[in-house]
Each structure stands twice: as C-alpha cells, then as structure tokens.
Design a protein around this motif. Sequence first.
Motif, PDB file in Angstrom:
ATOM      1  N   HIS A 166       2.895   6.680  -0.980  1.00 19.93           N
ATOM      2  CA  HIS A 166       4.388   6.006  -0.847  1.00 19.93           C
ATOM      3  C   HIS A 166       4.994   5.978   0.338  1.00 19.93           C
ATOM      4  N   LEU A 213       2.872   3.354   2.782  1.00 22.91           N
ATOM      5  CA  LEU A 213       3.200   1.992   2.525  1.00 22.91           C
ATOM      6  C   LEU A 213       4.779   1.412   2.877  1.00 22.91           C
ATOM      7  N   LYS A 266       4.190  -4.359  -0.979  1.00 24.56           N
ATOM      8  CA  LYS A 266       5.433  -3.918  -0.722  1.00 24.56           C
ATOM      9  C   LYS A 266       5.827  -2.754  -1.761  1.00 24.56           C
ATOM     10  N   VAL A 267       6.264  -1.509  -0.882  1.00 21.84           N
ATOM     11  CA  VAL A 267       6.756  -0.688  -2.083  1.00 21.84           C
ATOM     12  C   VAL A 267       8.020  -0.740  -2.665  1.00 21.84           C
ATOM     13  N   TYR A 292       4.364   5.669  -7.990  1.00 24.05           N
ATOM     14  CA  TYR A 292       5.356   4.830  -7.230  1.00 24.05           C
ATOM     15  C   TYR A 292       5.148   3.422  -7.837  1.00 24.05           C
ATOM     16  N   MET A 329       5.269  -0.616  -6.709  1.00 16.70           N
ATOM     17  CA  MET A 329       5.120  -1.838  -5.734  1.00 16.70           C
ATOM     18  C   MET A 329       5.232  -2.939  -6.177  1.00 16.70           C
ATOM     19  N   GLU A 330       4.977  -4.121  -5.432  1.00 17.40           N
ATOM     20  CA  GLU A 330       5.170  -5.632  -5.670  1.00 17.40           C
ATOM     21  C   GLU A 330       3.457  -5.788  -6.345  1.00 17.40           C
TER      22      GLU A 330
END
Length: 343
Positions: free
Chosen positions: A68, A71, A83-84, A99, A101-102
């Motif tokens: 995380h 990124l 993207k996180v 986490y 993310m996208e």
Amino acid sequence: MTLDLAALADFMDAQGLPGQGRPIEAEFVTGGASNDLFSISRGDYTVALRKPPVIVPPGRNETMVREHRLLAALADTDVPHAKVVAGCDDPAVLGGCFYLMEFVDGWSPIQEGTTWPPPFGDDLEARRGLAFELVDGIAKLSRVDWKAKGLEGFGKPDGFHERQVDRWMAHLAAFSFRPLPGLDEAAAWLRAHQPRNYKPGIMHGDYQFANVMYRHGAPARLAAIVDWEMATVGDPLLDLGWVINGWPEDTSATSESALGYVDYAGMPSATELLEYYERQSGRPVDEIDYYVILARFKLAVVLEGGYARVVAGQADNDKMLMFGDVVLDMARKAADLAASTSL
C-alpha cells in the motif's frame, strides 16, 4: 472464499468511500500463489481488494502494508499501476491487513492459459509489442526518484548485493527439507562476482508476464504492474534479470517459459529486449549474466518456500505443488550459467 462484508462496510464508511449505506457485493477473482484478490462493488462504485490468504503466512500482513505504501508513492508517476484507495493495517478487520485499489480494466497473460488473446494470438507484430511494453514498465520504474517519493527506509539499498546470498540462504534454512543441486555453486559464484556498477532504485522483485496487465486490443499497452509483495529499494536490474531468465534468443518457433504459461513465438529476442531496456532506462546491461544468475538463485529459494509449506500442510494452495520441479530447474540453471559466463 468469504469476507466479513459488515466489517468491510464499516471500514469503507470510515474512509468516506462512495456507497455508504448500500449493500456490498464481493466476488473472488483469484488467489494466485500467495494473496487473494476480490472485486468489491457498492452500487456503481467498484474497487479491488487485496489481502493475504485465509492462513496468513508469517510477515504477510507487513507485506500488505508495504504494498500500500509503495503504490501510494507511485501516484503521479508514469509507472503503470492501480491507484490505491485505502489501506488497513489492522488484521482484526478481515483476518489480515489489506488495501483497496482501483479495478484495472485489462487482461493478464497468466489468466489466458498458453495462448494470447486476440489480436495477439495471430498478429505477431502486435505480440512483439507485449514484450517491449513489459520491459518498458520496469524501465519506467527504475527512473522513479524514490527518495523524492518518500520511500526512505522502504528498503536497504546500501550493501544490497553483499547481503543477497546470505539473506536468501538463511531464508531457505528456515524450511529446507531436501537438497537443491546447483544452489551452493551459484551462491559461491554470486559472492565472487558482485556488480561493478550499482545505482539503487525501486524494484518489483517478481517481474514477469504473470504480474502485469495489458489494456484490451492493439497496439500493446501496459495497463498495470501488479503483485508488489517483493518490491523494495534495491537494484532494478534484477527485475530485468527476472524477465530475461528463460527468454529465448531465437523466438522464430513456438516456445514456452519454465513455468509453461507464455508462448514466445514472434517475440523480440533477449538481445533486443536488453538493448531496449538500456535505451529506456539509461542503465548499462553488460553484467546481465549476474542478474540472471541471481534471479534464478532467488527464484529457486522463494518458490521452494511455497512448495515446502504445501508439503508440510501449512498452506492450502495446491498451485504451489507445481513449483517442486521448477525449483530444481532454477537451481541447476543458475549453476550452469555461473559455470559458463565470462564475467
């Protein structure tokens, strides 16, 4: 595979993410050989969730936190990545740190079996682009100013090569249960042939077709580098060695990697990729044999760890059983290259 959706909803609400009060839908995407990936939807809002498997290996929660952090640091760079959105360092929430993310719209070579999806199956010129895009990803990663991105302390670049053999041999000793012919010979060679030129940078640590995604259609475009669990600040040329390991010089005929999931027919030769990386990254590649040997040595140890866990009944991922023979092959090939190189 199940998730505590109520706990996840509370976490997402606390982060102020879209969809508050709406039900969550979770779909298991893949378990890979190490971590689990889920698609999480709340109405029109969809993200990907990455977490350790149900049986969390030692150190895996810390790895999620590191992924995380990395990124987040790559935001606003030209490195293709997801993207996180948010990260959780409390394993009590979902049984392990995780986490969000996208969700990348693309395809992964490892999910396509042994064939390339259209148009890359028939169009060999388009297929060549997949290889150059693969190498371009780590060339871009190597150029990131890791200090400016707040990654001081993310790795230990000083003495990186001096530590490699001892570190991975100690790692192996923790679970060693069978001889690995060739590994000791490769270790001795690596200790005696450390690179003359070393410039620290961000490295992925397990860079290969299995750990990237491409955008749909031609021309080839890298959508995202994924699975950052072995990333650190070290020597980016090791990522190149990871790619070149097993890459044929003659790609005129159908050929597959040691892991059996890539058809190299029509791809650029290994020499072409080395020259391309050197141009794009600005890093010399004249000592590439060292990095290929180190890649094979390290890969043998890392995969042996997964294989040993399955044999001992400490992991529930049967995919790791395939690594038994791959480990032996990597150790032998590391020793063979060490015996034949002129470095």
